[in-house]
Every structure is written in structure tokens, then in C-alpha cells.
Design a protein around this motif. Structure first.
Motif, mmCIF file in Angstrom:
data_model
loop_
_atom_site.group_PDB
_atom_site.id
_atom_site.type_symbol
_atom_site.label_atom_id
_atom_site.label_comp_id
_atom_site.label_asym_id
_atom_site.label_seq_id
_atom_site.Cartn_x
_atom_site.Cartn_y
_atom_site.Cartn_z
ATOM 1 N N LEU A 165 -3.265 -11.573 -5.698
ATOM 2 C CA LEU A 165 -3.913 -10.705 -5.195
ATOM 3 C C LEU A 165 -3.833 -9.437 -4.967
ATOM 4 O O LEU A 165 -5.231 -8.821 -5.004
ATOM 5 C CB LEU A 165 -3.810 -11.764 -4.178
ATOM 6 N N VAL A 166 -2.350 -8.535 -4.351
ATOM 7 C CA VAL A 166 -2.181 -7.133 -4.876
ATOM 8 C C VAL A 166 -2.650 -7.225 -5.932
ATOM 9 O O VAL A 166 -2.691 -5.751 -6.027
ATOM 10 C CB VAL A 166 -1.240 -6.696 -3.631
ATOM 11 N N SER A 167 -1.827 -7.451 -6.949
ATOM 12 C CA SER A 167 -2.309 -6.912 -8.091
ATOM 13 C C SER A 167 -3.265 -6.808 -8.800
ATOM 14 O O SER A 167 -4.204 -5.677 -9.682
ATOM 15 C CB SER A 167 -1.811 -7.912 -9.397
ATOM 16 N N TYR A 168 -5.129 -7.291 -8.516
ATOM 17 C CA TYR A 168 -6.013 -7.643 -8.395
ATOM 18 C C TYR A 168 -6.607 -6.690 -7.623
ATOM 19 O O TYR A 168 -7.565 -5.462 -8.304
ATOM 20 C CB TYR A 168 -6.545 -8.994 -7.849
ATOM 21 N N ALA A 169 -6.539 -6.322 -6.302
ATOM 22 C CA ALA A 169 -6.584 -5.459 -5.508
ATOM 23 C C ALA A 169 -6.086 -3.705 -6.093
ATOM 24 O O ALA A 169 -7.119 -2.597 -5.876
ATOM 25 C CB ALA A 169 -6.033 -5.406 -3.912
ATOM 26 N N GLU A 170 -5.113 -3.863 -6.339
ATOM 27 C CA GLU A 170 -4.889 -2.637 -6.635
ATOM 28 C C GLU A 170 -5.228 -2.005 -8.866
ATOM 29 O O GLU A 170 -5.400 -1.508 -8.734
ATOM 30 C CB GLU A 170 -3.189 -2.600 -7.210
ATOM 31 N N SER A 171 -5.827 -3.336 -9.131
ATOM 32 C CA SER A 171 -6.303 -2.850 -10.387
ATOM 33 C C SER A 171 -7.657 -2.309 -10.736
ATOM 34 O O SER A 171 -7.823 -1.615 -11.982
ATOM 35 C CB SER A 171 -6.059 -3.440 -11.444
ATOM 36 N N ASN A 172 -8.444 -3.041 -9.223
ATOM 37 C CA ASN A 172 -9.458 -2.482 -9.155
ATOM 38 C C ASN A 172 -9.933 -1.315 -7.890
ATOM 39 O O ASN A 172 -10.926 -1.537 -7.650
ATOM 40 C CB ASN A 172 -10.444 -3.625 -8.383
ATOM 41 N N GLY A 173 -8.768 -0.794 -7.946
ATOM 42 C CA GLY A 173 -9.000 0.212 -6.564
ATOM 43 C C GLY A 173 -9.494 -0.120 -5.039
ATOM 44 O O GLY A 173 -10.530 0.656 -4.745
ATOM 45 N N LEU A 174 -9.069 -0.967 -4.960
ATOM 46 C CA LEU A 174 -9.294 -1.758 -3.943
ATOM 47 C C LEU A 174 -8.526 -1.059 -2.744
ATOM 48 O O LEU A 174 -8.644 -0.480 -1.752
ATOM 49 C CB LEU A 174 -9.804 -3.442 -3.110
ATOM 50 N N LEU A 175 -7.166 -0.790 -3.256
ATOM 51 C CA LEU A 175 -6.646 -0.456 -1.805
ATOM 52 C C LEU A 175 -6.197 1.068 -1.774
ATOM 53 O O LEU A 175 -5.796 1.446 -1.294
ATOM 54 C CB LEU A 175 -4.951 -0.243 -2.665
ATOM 55 N N ASN A 176 -7.590 1.714 -2.930
ATOM 56 C CA ASN A 176 -7.676 3.259 -2.328
ATOM 57 C C ASN A 176 -9.000 3.400 -0.936
ATOM 58 O O ASN A 176 -9.633 3.932 -0.374
ATOM 59 C CB ASN A 176 -7.889 3.852 -3.317
ATOM 60 N N ARG A 177 -9.501 2.047 -0.982
ATOM 61 C CA ARG A 177 -10.748 1.999 -0.035
ATOM 62 C C ARG A 177 -10.026 1.948 1.359
ATOM 63 O O ARG A 177 -8.660 1.582 1.865
ATOM 64 C CB ARG A 177 -11.654 0.909 -0.319
ATOM 65 N N LYS A 178 -11.109 2.686 2.581
ATOM 66 C CA LYS A 178 -10.675 1.937 4.216
ATOM 67 C C LYS A 178 -11.674 1.044 4.423
ATOM 68 O O LYS A 178 -12.660 0.820 3.813
ATOM 69 C CB LYS A 178 -10.938 3.161 4.799
ATOM 70 N N SER A 179 -10.956 0.522 4.930
ATOM 71 C CA SER A 179 -11.630 -1.262 5.551
ATOM 72 C C SER A 179 -11.963 -0.235 7.429
ATOM 73 O O SER A 179 -12.040 0.698 7.382
ATOM 74 C CB SER A 179 -11.098 -2.125 5.968
ATOM 75 N N ASP A 180 -12.807 -1.809 8.101
ATOM 76 C CA ASP A 180 -13.941 -1.003 9.334
ATOM 77 C C ASP A 180 -13.027 -1.031 10.373
ATOM 78 O O ASP A 180 -12.239 0.116 10.934
ATOM 79 C CB ASP A 180 -14.613 -2.225 9.296
ATOM 80 N N GLY A 181 -11.680 -1.372 9.835
ATOM 81 C CA GLY A 181 -10.328 -1.361 10.870
ATOM 82 C C GLY A 181 -9.777 -0.337 10.798
ATOM 83 O O GLY A 181 -8.553 0.188 11.782
ATOM 84 N N ASP A 182 -9.382 0.030 9.551
ATOM 85 C CA ASP A 182 -8.363 1.694 9.357
ATOM 86 C C ASP A 182 -9.471 2.576 10.576
ATOM 87 O O ASP A 182 -10.205 2.313 10.651
ATOM 88 C CB ASP A 182 -8.849 2.099 8.187
#
Length: 226
Positions: A209-226
Motif C-alpha cells: 500500500l505504501v509503494s502504491y501510494a508513493e508511485s501514484n503521488g499520493l504521499l505528496n498530497r495533504k489530507s483534511d487532517g493535515d
């Protein structure tokens, strides 16, 4: 780190068999046992295990009722449902109870230990037939997983905006309760989102899941809780 387990089962032979199986694992420890749902709640509050291995059909109080109460009182405790019967038709009810995983007792040791380590890592676990049942009854899941055997891209995944937010926080190492607090939703809702995320992406470990999020650029996004 040792994973502390509470076993809840009214069949003494099966209970002792599980204890014997777990006793051979250096990273697992049985801290207590119970033979009904009511006792399971009492023991959970007293012993504070990491995971409760919960049977469904028991006297005094059934496993799903006990699971709901445990998750409400101690949301940090994971519950892995272990049952002799295939309850796929009641899968939604099982997931809505707050259970972190669901496994048949007839499965082998490898599947059993994989389920324990998965829920300990705060990742939902469903045995293969249950996962297939979920996919069949979730049209968006079936559509996304049948398009290709390759890793599903973000555009193909059909993840909702909320599911993407949960995935981002999960990949950043937040626990279920922390995700729930950040997104102003219940722990039970977080568990439901995680189950659907894993089914849609066909990814079943935190590393994937972490690899997927990283490869799809999700880790650079901010969530509503950030």
C-alpha cells in the motif's frame, strides 16, 4: 516485539489447539482465554491484548456483539474473527462490527499467522473466498480488478476521495484511531474504507500500500487532517 493475544472460543479442544499452535511462535503470546463474549469484554479490559481471536457462535454473548462492544470501549485492540462456518453472506455485518479480519478455522498455519500479523499491522484481513465474495458484491471492485492483472493505477482504481485520504494517512503510518480523529469519522468507518481499498487495489500488505501510494503521488498530497 511480542504480539499479545486473547483467545475467545467455547470449544475447549479448539481453544487448546490454538494455544498449542501459538506457543511455538516466538513473537506471539497468549495472555488469556474466554469462552463467551461477555467474558471476552471483561478480559480485554483487564489484559489489554493487541489482538482478540474471536469465535462467532458462543453462549451468553455472541462474538459479533462482543466485537462491537470491544471496539467501542478499546478501539486500539484489533479483533480477528475465527469461525468454523463460512459466513460470507454476513460479511458486511462482520466488517461493520469493527472486526479487523475474518478467517476460517479450517485454513492452515500459514494463513492463520498471516492474518494475525496483518491485523497487528492495522491492515484488514479477509480469507480468499471472503475477498471474492466482497468483490462480487461490490460492482466497482469487480470492474477495477478485472481490467488488468497488472497493478491498478490511481485512475483505474475507482478509489473515492475519502478512500484516498485514508490510504494516504495509512501509508504515513497513522493508526486507525488517529485516522478517525483526523478525518472526523469513526474507527469502524476507517476499517470499512481500508477493506474496500485493499479489495479494489488487490494489495494486502502495508508495504504494498505504501509503494502504491508513493508511485501514484499520493504521499505528496495533504489530507483534511493535515
Amino acid at each position: 516485539m511480542t504480539i499479545r493475544l486473547l483467545i475467545v472460543d467455547d470449544h475447549e479442544i479448539l481453544l487448546r489447539g490454538l494455544m498449542l499452535l501459538i506457543d511455538g511462535q516466538q513473537d506471539l503470546e497468549v495472555v488469556g482465554t474466554a469462552d463467551n463474549g461477555e467474558e471476552a469484554i471483561e478480559k480485554t479490559l483487564k489484559l489489554r491484548p493487541d489482538i482478540v481471536l474471536m469465535d462467532i457462535c458462543m453462549p451468553v454473548m455472541d462474538g459479533l456483539t462482543a466485537t462491537r462492544k470491544i471496539r467501542k470501549l478499546m478501539p486500539e485492540v484489533e479483533v480477528l474473527i475465527l469461525t468454523m462456518l463460512d459466513e460470507s453472506d454476513h460479511l458486511e455485518e462482520i466488517l461493520e462490527s469493527g472486526a479487523s479480519g475474518y478467517l476460517l478455522k479450517t485454513y492452515g498455519e500459514t494463513e492463520f499467522f498471516s492474518a494475525i500479523h496483518s491485523v497487528y499491522s492495522h491492515l484488514p484481513y479477509l480469507y480468499p473466498h471472503a475477498m471474492k465474495h466482497l468483490m462480487i458484491n461490490q460492482p466497482e471492485v469487480s470492474k477495477s480488478t478485472k481490467t488488468s492483472k497488472k497493478k491498478v493505477s490511481l485512475n483505474q482504481s475507482n478509489l473515492s476521495a475519502r478512500e484516498q485520504e485514508v490510504l494516504v494517512l495509512l501509508s504515513k503510518g497513522f493508526y486507525n484511531k488517529e485516522i478517525a480523529d483526523k478525518l472526523f469519522i469513526s474507527v469502524k468507518t476507517v476499517e470499512s474504507h481500508k477493506s474496500k481499498i485493499m479489495a479494489k487495489l488487490q494489495l494486502f500488505t502495508r508495504h504494498e500500500l505504501v509503494s502504491y501510494a508513493e508511485s501514484n503521488g499520493l504521499l505528496n498530497r495533504k489530507s483534511d487532517g493535515d
